[in-house]
Design an enzyme around this catalytic site. Structure first.
Site, PDB file in Angstrom:
ATOM      1  N   LYS A  78      66.192  28.847  39.897  1.00  0.00           N
ATOM      2  CA  LYS A  78      65.187  30.006  39.342  1.00  0.00           C
ATOM      3  C   LYS A  78      65.772  31.348  39.767  1.00  0.00           C
ATOM      4  CE  LYS A  78      60.391  30.042  38.552  1.00  0.00           C
ATOM      5  NZ  LYS A  78      59.028  29.329  38.637  1.00  0.00           N
ATOM      6  N   SER A 153      56.313  28.433  34.749  1.00  0.00           N
ATOM      7  CA  SER A 153      57.052  29.399  34.823  1.00  0.00           C
ATOM      8  C   SER A 153      58.547  29.106  34.971  1.00  0.00           C
ATOM      9  CB  SER A 153      56.661  30.424  35.624  1.00  0.00           C
ATOM     10  OG  SER A 153      56.989  29.998  36.914  1.00  0.00           O
ATOM     11  N   SER A 177      54.088  25.416  37.813  1.00  0.00           N
ATOM     12  CA  SER A 177      55.175  25.712  37.219  1.00  0.00           C
ATOM     13  C   SER A 177      56.620  24.902  37.098  1.00  0.00           C
ATOM     14  CB  SER A 177      55.564  27.301  37.783  1.00  0.00           C
ATOM     15  OG  SER A 177      54.641  27.995  36.949  1.00  0.00           O
TER      16      SER A 177
HETATM   17  N1  GLN Z   1      50.543  29.091  34.845  1.00  0.00           N
HETATM   18  C1  GLN Z   1      50.295  29.252  36.191  1.00  0.00           C
HETATM   19  C2  GLN Z   1      50.214  30.863  36.309  1.00  0.00           C
HETATM   20  O1  GLN Z   1      50.504  31.243  35.157  1.00  0.00           O
HETATM   21  C3  GLN Z   1      51.342  28.796  36.813  1.00  0.00           C
HETATM   22  C4  GLN Z   1      52.357  29.524  37.296  1.00  0.00           C
HETATM   23  C5  GLN Z   1      53.405  29.014  38.516  1.00  0.00           C
HETATM   24  O2  GLN Z   1      52.971  27.991  38.854  1.00  0.00           O
HETATM   25  N2  GLN Z   1      53.995  29.885  38.976  1.00  0.00           N
HETATM   26  O3  GLN Z   1      49.762  31.407  37.150  1.00  0.00           O
END
Ligand code: GLN
Length: 487
Positions: A78, A153, A177
């Site tokens: 990532k 994400s 995410s």
């Molecule tokens: N969807 C969540 C956010 O936008 C989680 C994102 C994540 O876990 N990095 O904060």
């Protein structure tokens, strides 16, 4: 069967046995990436030369008789793990062209385990999002249906694994995410206990929540990948100084008959798509048949998790992102004076969602509002953790859906932040409590023309990830879910 269809463990075994070489396997992935990445947008950066160099090194180690744990297997990273000499963007224009002078601990651990780096995967900007659409580098497509999001994400990592563009990938999970994109693409995704993987060299979003983890096509591969990523690190003061499990070697040790599963009533609520519930029910039925005890439990503060998360995470993000000022690294847009340079740089470098979080975060941290929002949210966080502690006195694992719906359409929620945030209802509570969680595929459902995977979340006590993995593995043995084959 094409080489790129091999799983992490299988590939490592074949390389170590001299049946295939790492260079062959790496080339097979690089060719597939070259023919598919433009459309799928899973990778922001592909480092073909570096991958082949690393593969050649691997083959040498095999020849010399000293192969490592996942010797020669190509993985994807990532794009928020700093990789020395390789661009690391965190999905943001702000860091476009940023080449870190050092390596994150998680990736360092992977290279020490023999892995080969294919490249850096697409992601929501600074990991803020649930659909990968906030990335500066374009929308990633879900291989099950290219009009849908792979989730976020870690959407690039999800598609890279699900579309056979790597054997396994790293993700990071702040509020879901890893688990949510795993659910949307039919993968196994693990968010370890907070502290299990070092955060050193990971671009920070919300430091008290951020945690690295693996994404793979089977439980065994995910367990093996995590074993190679995790471990204590003195460079991260929140890293846990506890012995590391060889998770993948104990997966079959669960006695289902003595397993106690908790089903929290607050997770099986309105808003949960009935087809998802039906798939989870099938999986639970298997456990019941196997002799597990299943009981309804209550986590009464669940409904406050999304609001608390969306106060705490932006507050930490606002602080963490203040470093992007155009002075030290990343984008710089020259202004007429210092302040103007800050303004112009940050206006140009950050996307809309990141700006929204910075504004929300600075608001909730400002004097006069701090107690009403931030302190309150921290208290709620403690109550949520307390709920879990109580339930874990009675059960070994908690099972829930990972997401309320299957993968939604690209463009479906991006203009409605609240609808997007609500996608995280089942993943944020465990993040706030720092618990380990796994999403495993349970089946597929028809949605319009497409067949889409459904994920089941398995939560365990802090540092009891091994139990959750064993439950995931037992489930995998009892289900007929089949990963989409490569096109
Ligand atoms: N969807 C969540 C956010 O936008 C989680 C994102 C994540 O876990 N990095 O904060």
């Amino acid at each position: 069967m094409e080489l790129y269809e091999l799983g992490l463990k299988e590939a490592a075994d074949q390389i170590k046995a001299g049946k295939i070489t790492s260079v062959e396997l790496t080339k097979s992935y690089l060719d597939r990436i070259a023919s598919r990445n433009e459309e799928m947008k899973a990778y922001i950066t592909v480092c073909a030369d570096k991958a082949l160099e690393m593969a050649a090194e691997s083959d040498k180690r095999v020849k010399n008789g000293n192969p490592r744990l996942i010797e020669g297997v190509p993985v994807a990273i990532k794009d928020l793990f700093c990789t020395k000499g390789v661009q690391t963007t965190a999905g943001s224009h702000m860091l476009e062209g940023f080449v870190p002078p050092y390596e994150s601990t998680v990736t360092e651990n992977l290279w020490n385990a023999g892995a080969v780096m294919l490249g850096k995967t697409n992601m929501d900007e600074f990991a803020m999002g649930s659909s990968n659409e906030t990335s500066y580098f374009g929308d990633v497509k879900n291989p099950w249906d290219k009009t849908r999001t792979p989730g976020g994400s870690s959407g690039g990592s999800a598609t890279a694994v699900a579309d056979y563009l790597c054997a396994a990938a790293t993700g990071s999970d702040t509020g879901g995410s890893i688990r949510q994109p795993a659910a949307f693409t039919g993968l196994v995704g693990i968010k370890p206990t907070y502290g299990r993987c070092s955060r050193f060299g990971m671009v920070a979003f919300a430091s008290s929540l951020d945690q690295a983890g693996p994404m793979a096509r089977s439980v065994e591969d995910a367990a093996l990948m995590l074993r190679c990523m995790a471990g204590y690190d003195e460079k991260d003061s929140t890293s846990a100084d506890r012995p590391l499990n060889d998770y993948d070697e104990h997966l079959a040790e669960l006695d289902v008959k003595s397993l106690k599963i908790g089903l929290p009533e607050e997770y099986f609520i309105e808003g949960l798509d009935p087809v998802i519930k039906a798939e989870i029910d099938k999986a639970l039925e298997n456990f019941k048949q196997g002799g597990a005890e299943i009981k309804t439990v209550s986590l009464p503060h669940t409904k406050y998790a999304v609001p608390a998360y969306y106060i705490i995470a932006p507050a930490e993000a606002a602080s963490n992102l203040s470093r992007y000022d155009g002075m030290r690294y990343g984008l710089r847009v020259e202004g007429s004076n210092l302040n103007d340079t800050y303004c112009k740089t940050r206006s140009a470098g950050f996307g809309e969602e990141v700006k929204r979080r910075i504004m929300v975060g600075n608001y909730t941290l400002s004097s006069g509002y701090y107690d009403a929002y931030y302190t309150k949210a921290q208290k709620v966080r403690a109550l949520i953790a307390e709920d879990f502690n109580k339930v874990f006195e009675e059960v070994d694992v908690i099972i829930t859906p990972t997401t309320p719906t299957v993968a939604f359409e690209l463009g479906g929620k991006i203009t409605d932040p609240i609808a997007m945030y609500l996608n995280d209802v089942f993943t944020t509570p465990a993040s706030l409590a720092g618990l380990p969680g796994i999403s495993v595929p349970v089946g597929t459902v028809k949605d319009g023309e497409s067949e889409l995977p459904v994920g089941m979340q398995i939560l365990a006590k802090p540092f009891a990830l091994q139990t959750a993995m064993q439950v995931a593995y037992a489930h995998e043995q009892m289900t007929d879910f089949k990963m989409r084959s490569a096109e």
